[in-house]
Structure formats: structure tokens, C-alpha cells
Scaffold this motif. Sequence first.
Motif: not given
Ligand code: NAP
Length: 217
Positions: A42, A82, A84, A102, A129-130, A163
Motif C-alpha cells: 500500500r 499472501t 488476506g 476482495f 488460499s485456505i 494452509p
Molecule cells: N489465519 C489463518 O489461520 C489462515 C489459515 C489458512 C489460510 N489463511 C489465508 O492466508 C492468507 C494470508 O494470511 P495472513 O494471516 O498471513 O494474512 P495477513 O497477516 O492478514 O496479511 C494480509 C496482507 O494483505 C494485505 N492487504 C489486505 N487488504 C489490503 C488492501 N485493501 N490493499 C492492500 N493490501 C491489503 C495486508 O496489507 P497491510 O499490512 O497493508 O494491511 C497484508 O499484507 C489469507 O488469505 C488468509 O485467509 C489464513
Amino acid sequence: MLTTTNTTSLPNILLIGATGRTGRLVLESALTRGYKVTALIRPSSALPSHPSLTISKGSPLETGDITTALTTINGPVVLISTLGQTRTSGNPFAATTSPPLFMSASATAVAEAIKGQPADKVKKVIIMSIDYDIFDMRQTLEDQNAVDKIIKESGMVFVMPRPAMLKGDTALSVKILGDAGEKSGFMPSVSAKSVAEFILDATVSQEWDGRTPVLAN
Ligand SMILES: NC(=O)c1ccc[n+]([C@@H]2O[C@H](COP(=O)([O-])OP(=O)(O)OC[C@H]3O[C@@H](n4cnc5c(N)ncnc54)[C@H](OP(=O)(O)O)[C@@H]3O)[C@@H](O)[C@H]2O)c1
């Protein structure tokens, strides 16, 4: 983890989501492994500087911003996302605050940007993905299903790791629970660090091309 000794044969990485939990680990490990990385972040975000890191500011929803990032890279590219949805809290089951669909809007922008590049420039896309079995959230699933469709129908070489629940801090060996989680037990989990290492292995290995492996430790 695959060991890579010849860094001249590594593709460049365009990383979308580099400021997130998994994205930061992908970035850190990619730089340690010797990749050159361009991070699309961003306009309001920042990352620590590194000689092998180029920052490109823009939106993951804008084809033009992804195109600009791609055109600054010389040589072959693997695009890693990556990204989310943002949520009301750090809990992965919390309500999303992102615009509807999104993730799939970004997948469309990625596919469009790649379509505008020379045919051999972007070698592969790796989109995090998830695990559909454990994340029973309507908006998220609808969005991820749309990502699957867009990427599979784009004709690009892809890997879409799914994951299980992100948990723990260390890189442990990864188990593949099938492409649809058919080998899942009760509430599997995987560390974000293990996912990051898997994603980087998949940039150079063809083993997971065209697959949606569900990852657990
Ligand atoms: N949490 C879980 O247990 C889990 C398990 C399996 C899969 N996942 C999936 O794996 C993926 C990554 O997970 P994570 O926990 O590593 O993600 P995260 O920490 O939430 O990071 C998300 C990233 O997306 C960016 N982002 C979100 N909205 C944005 C926007 N409008 N414009 C620009 N950038 C944006 C964020 O940027 P900013 O830092 O600038 O906001 C950040 O770099 C996700 O899709 C999640 O659903 C998660």
C-alpha cells in the motif's frame, strides 16, 4: 525444505501481501535464499530496506499497479500473493472488513496484468488460499472459490496452497492432506513459517504446479 545453491537460476519474485503475517516470512526467507524480490505494498506501508528488495507502491486491486511492478522487473518472475482479507480482530474467524470479493478482485487484476506481459515473463503464480474444510465462513469461501476459478481458467501455471489453521512460529516439515483436505484429521494446523518455506520451494519445484495442496504440520 529444498536447498538452493545456485541463486543465478532463481526467478525474481513479485510479492503481494509482503506486510502480512505470512508475507513477511516469505519476504525474509526469500531474501535469505538469495531471491530478488519486488514487493507491491500500500502507498501508506513501508518495509525495512534490503539490497535485493524493491518496493513498488500501489493496490493489489489495480491491474495498472501490478503491471507497473512487473515491468520494473528484468527476467522471469514468479508472482506470489499472501494477500488476506482484513478482519475486525486477529481471529481468522472474525468478520471481514474487506470489500466483498476482495481476494477474487485481486486475482482478476493479477490475471489481467500477466496477460499484458510477454508470454514467458511470469512463469508461475502462487496464491495462498485456505483449507476449505476448517474455514466455514460464507463470504471468505465464496471469495476463495472465485479466486480458484479465475486462476484455474486463466491458463497460468499456478500453485494454490491451502494452509490449515496458522499456528506456531517454527518451520516444521509440511504434510500434504490432499488437494481438498481429504486426509485432514481434527483441526489441523500449520505454522506460517512452514507455509512460507513451502511457497518458496514451489517457486523452483514443479511438483505442485496445477495443484491446491492442503498444508499441515
Ligand atoms: N489465519 C489463518 O489461520 C489462515 C489459515 C489458512 C489460510 N489463511 C489465508 O492466508 C492468507 C494470508 O494470511 P495472513 O494471516 O498471513 O494474512 P495477513 O497477516 O492478514 O496479511 C494480509 C496482507 O494483505 C494485505 N492487504 C489486505 N487488504 C489490503 C488492501 N485493501 N490493499 C492492500 N493490501 C491489503 C495486508 O496489507 P497491510 O499490512 O497493508 O494491511 C497484508 O499484507 C489469507 O488469505 C488468509 O485467509 C489464513
